[in-house]
Every structure is written in C-alpha cells, then in structure tokens.
Write an enzyme that holds these catalytic residues in place. Sequence first.
Site: not given
Length: 197
Positions: A91, A142, A154
């Site tokens: 990510c 994240h 993402h």
Amino acid sequence: MACVAFLVGCANAPHDPGAQPVPDDYFAQQLPGLPDDWDPMMSPIDNPVRNLERFQQPSPAVVRQALLDQHERWVGTPYRLGGTTGQGVDCSALVQNIFSDSFRYELPRTTGEQVELGEAVVRSQLQAGDLVFFQPPGPYRHVGIYLGEGLFLHASRSQGVMISELDNHYWQRYYWQARRPLEPVQLAQRAATTGNG
C-alpha cells in the site's frame, strides 16, 4: 569653461504651417494589412488576455483524473508486502509511486513515515489527493489515496490495487486518520504540468 547642452526631441520643435493636423484617434487607427482583431499594444504571442489559461488555477478535478489514470495503470496488480512494482506492490509503495508519477512529489516509503506528512484532515474535509490511513487487525497499518465522493485508491491485501468506499463496513470500522501532504491546488498544478490527468 563653457557648457553646451543640446536637447533633441519633437516637443519643442517649431510648428510647420504646412503639416497636417494629427487626428485625435491617431494611435487607435488600424494599420493597413493587419487583421481586425490585432492588438497594437502587444504581440499576439505575448497577449495575456489570449493566454489566461497560464494564470488560472488548475481545477481540483485534475487531481482526481490523475488518480483515476493511475488506477487504470495499476488495477489488478497483486498485493505484495515490500513490493514496489507492477509485479506486486504494497500500500505505501503504491502511494509513493503515484505521488512521484502524477505529482512529481517524493513521499517516504513506509506508512509510518507517510502518516507524519503534511497536516491532519478531518474526514468531513477530505479532498482528492489526501492520504487516508487505517489500523486493521495485525501489525501493519494501511494507507490509500482519497479520490473524492467517498472513494479511495489503495493496494488491498486480498484483491490487489483497487478502489474502495470509505463507508464500507470494514474500512469504516478501521479508519484511523487522514493527512494532506500537499494542498489540492499544488497537486493540481503538479498534475497539470506532468501531463498526467
């Protein structure tokens, strides 16, 4: 020692009785052979009125389009912890690559470093290009990039690079914070000059 000064110019020239009087609109008259829309005060190339786009701020939609273009480039790329390429990306590397490619702005490599950037943004004030952070179960945080309209881009662990909804039950539950590394106007200007978006 004698000083002699010469003044040269037309202001004090003697009046010529045979000269034609100068019309009041002399400097506004069109010169023969020039187009009707020619502006005698400046070159058509340098005319700022005709080139206003140089001075206008790029639309925030430029940022969103640059991000959507990046989605098209990366969509389907599998998630790979530590990955940084189209063969597999995590990510924070996805976010780093997108900011570098679309906005000529170098972000740090890790989520832990990215969360320290810029200024904090409340969720209700999110704009395209803001970074959104989550704390799902497990040791890793994240990060994604907000697109506007409740969507973010993402690298999902389960599905790879994709667009998700912030209001999705899972993401809403683990939403942590948002940061703005650059103001939207700066991102738009950078996106416009890179030709992405």
